[in-house]
Design a protein around this motif. Structure first.
Motif, PDB file in Angstrom:
ATOM      1  N   HIS A  56     -79.795 -62.546 -57.024  1.00 29.73           N
ATOM      2  CA  HIS A  56     -78.307 -62.374 -57.371  1.00 29.73           C
ATOM      3  C   HIS A  56     -77.723 -63.813 -57.615  1.00 29.73           C
ATOM      4  CE1 HIS A  56     -74.485 -60.098 -58.110  1.00 29.73           C
ATOM      5  NE2 HIS A  56     -74.115 -60.864 -57.225  1.00 29.73           N
ATOM      6  N   ARG A  59     -78.609 -65.033 -61.059  1.00 35.97           N
ATOM      7  CA  ARG A  59     -78.711 -64.202 -61.948  1.00 35.97           C
ATOM      8  C   ARG A  59     -77.744 -64.701 -63.227  1.00 35.97           C
ATOM      9  NH1 ARG A  59     -77.628 -58.465 -60.282  1.00 35.97           N
ATOM     10  NH2 ARG A  59     -80.016 -58.807 -60.225  1.00 35.97           N
ATOM     11  N   ARG A  60     -76.783 -65.335 -63.152  1.00 33.73           N
ATOM     12  CA  ARG A  60     -75.561 -65.596 -64.080  1.00 33.73           C
ATOM     13  C   ARG A  60     -75.923 -66.919 -64.522  1.00 33.73           C
ATOM     14  NH1 ARG A  60     -71.893 -63.117 -67.244  1.00 33.73           N
ATOM     15  NH2 ARG A  60     -70.316 -64.473 -68.097  1.00 33.73           N
ATOM     16  N   PRO A  61     -76.371 -67.978 -63.845  1.00 33.02           N
ATOM     17  CA  PRO A  61     -76.706 -69.368 -64.320  1.00 33.02           C
ATOM     18  C   PRO A  61     -77.970 -69.195 -65.063  1.00 33.02           C
ATOM     19  CG  PRO A  61     -76.376 -69.561 -61.893  1.00 33.02           C
ATOM     20  CD  PRO A  61     -76.310 -68.367 -62.119  1.00 33.02           C
ATOM     21  N   GLU A  63     -78.895 -66.438 -66.661  1.00 30.98           N
ATOM     22  CA  GLU A  63     -78.542 -65.635 -68.121  1.00 30.98           C
ATOM     23  C   GLU A  63     -77.856 -66.528 -68.977  1.00 30.98           C
ATOM     24  OE1 GLU A  63     -75.905 -61.725 -69.388  1.00 30.98           O
ATOM     25  OE2 GLU A  63     -75.949 -62.540 -67.364  1.00 30.98           O
ATOM     26  N   LEU A  64     -76.897 -67.568 -68.350  1.00 33.60           N
ATOM     27  CA  LEU A  64     -76.309 -68.480 -69.288  1.00 33.60           C
ATOM     28  C   LEU A  64     -77.165 -69.659 -69.973  1.00 33.60           C
ATOM     29  CD1 LEU A  64     -73.287 -69.315 -67.124  1.00 33.60           C
ATOM     30  CD2 LEU A  64     -73.060 -68.270 -69.319  1.00 33.60           C
ATOM     31  N   THR A  85     -67.457 -63.990 -74.848  1.00 34.92           N
ATOM     32  CA  THR A  85     -67.616 -62.860 -74.074  1.00 34.92           C
ATOM     33  C   THR A  85     -66.899 -61.783 -75.015  1.00 34.92           C
ATOM     34  OG1 THR A  85     -65.681 -63.125 -72.968  1.00 34.92           O
ATOM     35  CG2 THR A  85     -67.865 -63.922 -72.037  1.00 34.92           C
ATOM     36  N   ARG A  89     -65.774 -59.763 -67.452  1.00 33.06           N
ATOM     37  CA  ARG A  89     -66.982 -59.744 -66.423  1.00 33.06           C
ATOM     38  C   ARG A  89     -67.083 -58.482 -65.262  1.00 33.06           C
ATOM     39  NH1 ARG A  89     -69.830 -63.948 -63.039  1.00 33.06           N
ATOM     40  NH2 ARG A  89     -72.048 -62.896 -62.967  1.00 33.06           N
ATOM     41  N   PRO A  93     -71.400 -57.251 -65.972  1.00 29.14           N
ATOM     42  CA  PRO A  93     -71.675 -58.538 -65.910  1.00 29.14           C
ATOM     43  C   PRO A  93     -72.446 -59.140 -67.171  1.00 29.14           C
ATOM     44  CG  PRO A  93     -73.226 -57.010 -64.444  1.00 29.14           C
ATOM     45  CD  PRO A  93     -72.078 -56.376 -65.036  1.00 29.14           C
ATOM     46  N   ARG A  94     -72.906 -58.153 -68.039  1.00 30.84           N
ATOM     47  CA  ARG A  94     -73.653 -58.617 -69.241  1.00 30.84           C
ATOM     48  C   ARG A  94     -72.741 -58.663 -70.471  1.00 30.84           C
ATOM     49  NH1 ARG A  94     -76.802 -59.396 -65.713  1.00 30.84           N
ATOM     50  NH2 ARG A  94     -79.085 -58.843 -65.796  1.00 30.84           N
ATOM     51  N   ASN A  95     -71.620 -59.652 -70.113  1.00 26.62           N
ATOM     52  CA  ASN A  95     -70.578 -59.679 -71.153  1.00 26.62           C
ATOM     53  C   ASN A  95     -70.742 -60.858 -72.309  1.00 26.62           C
ATOM     54  OD1 ASN A  95     -70.111 -61.689 -69.423  1.00 26.62           O
ATOM     55  ND2 ASN A  95     -67.824 -61.358 -69.275  1.00 26.62           N
ATOM     56  N   LEU A  96     -71.884 -61.370 -72.178  1.00 19.81           N
ATOM     57  CA  LEU A  96     -71.905 -62.625 -73.339  1.00 19.81           C
ATOM     58  C   LEU A  96     -72.211 -62.113 -74.506  1.00 19.81           C
ATOM     59  CD1 LEU A  96     -74.037 -64.902 -71.173  1.00 19.81           C
ATOM     60  CD2 LEU A  96     -71.530 -65.039 -71.232  1.00 19.81           C
TER      61      LEU A  96
END
Length: 114
Positions: A56, A59-61, A63-64, A85, A89, A93-96
């Protein structure tokens, strides 16, 4: 494991294992050490929870990084790319958002300067 009735979550470990084995058509030995295997399951659950915390964290890094890599690829293929976005968020969390429009029929050589 297949979906199971919620009543099995509140029952005993042995009952759950017997239900699962029957559902999968697997015979269970008569002399199982249920206490040992419950402890093993609890140990494994704690280990998986620790791994999930670590996963967790990154996860975001990750994904980016993947989205940025994809944007660079699209630019190399002749697209004009905008990143953004599409919602808060907190909502998901999948808002890109990757918005790409083709501006050239010829892919750009990534070694050349813009």
């Amino acid at each position: 494991m297949p979906s199971h009735p919620s009543r099995l979550n509140h029952g005993d470990f042995e009952g759950f294992c017997q239900w699962a084995a029957a559902k999968k058509g697997l015979p269970l030995p008569d002399s199982l050490d249920w206490v040992h295997w419950r402890r093993e399951g609890e140990r494994r659950h704690r280990q998986v929870q620790r791994h999930e915390l670590l996963r967790h964290l990154f996860r975001r890094p990750l994904e980016l990084w993947l989205v940025l890599d994809y944007a660079v690829f699209l630019e190399e293929q002749g697209y004009e790319v905008r990143l953004g976005t599409f919602c808060e968020r907190a909502l998901t969390p999948r808002n890109l958002l990757v918005d790409a429009v083709r501006v050239s029929d010829t892919p750009r050589d990534p070694r050349s300067h813009p």
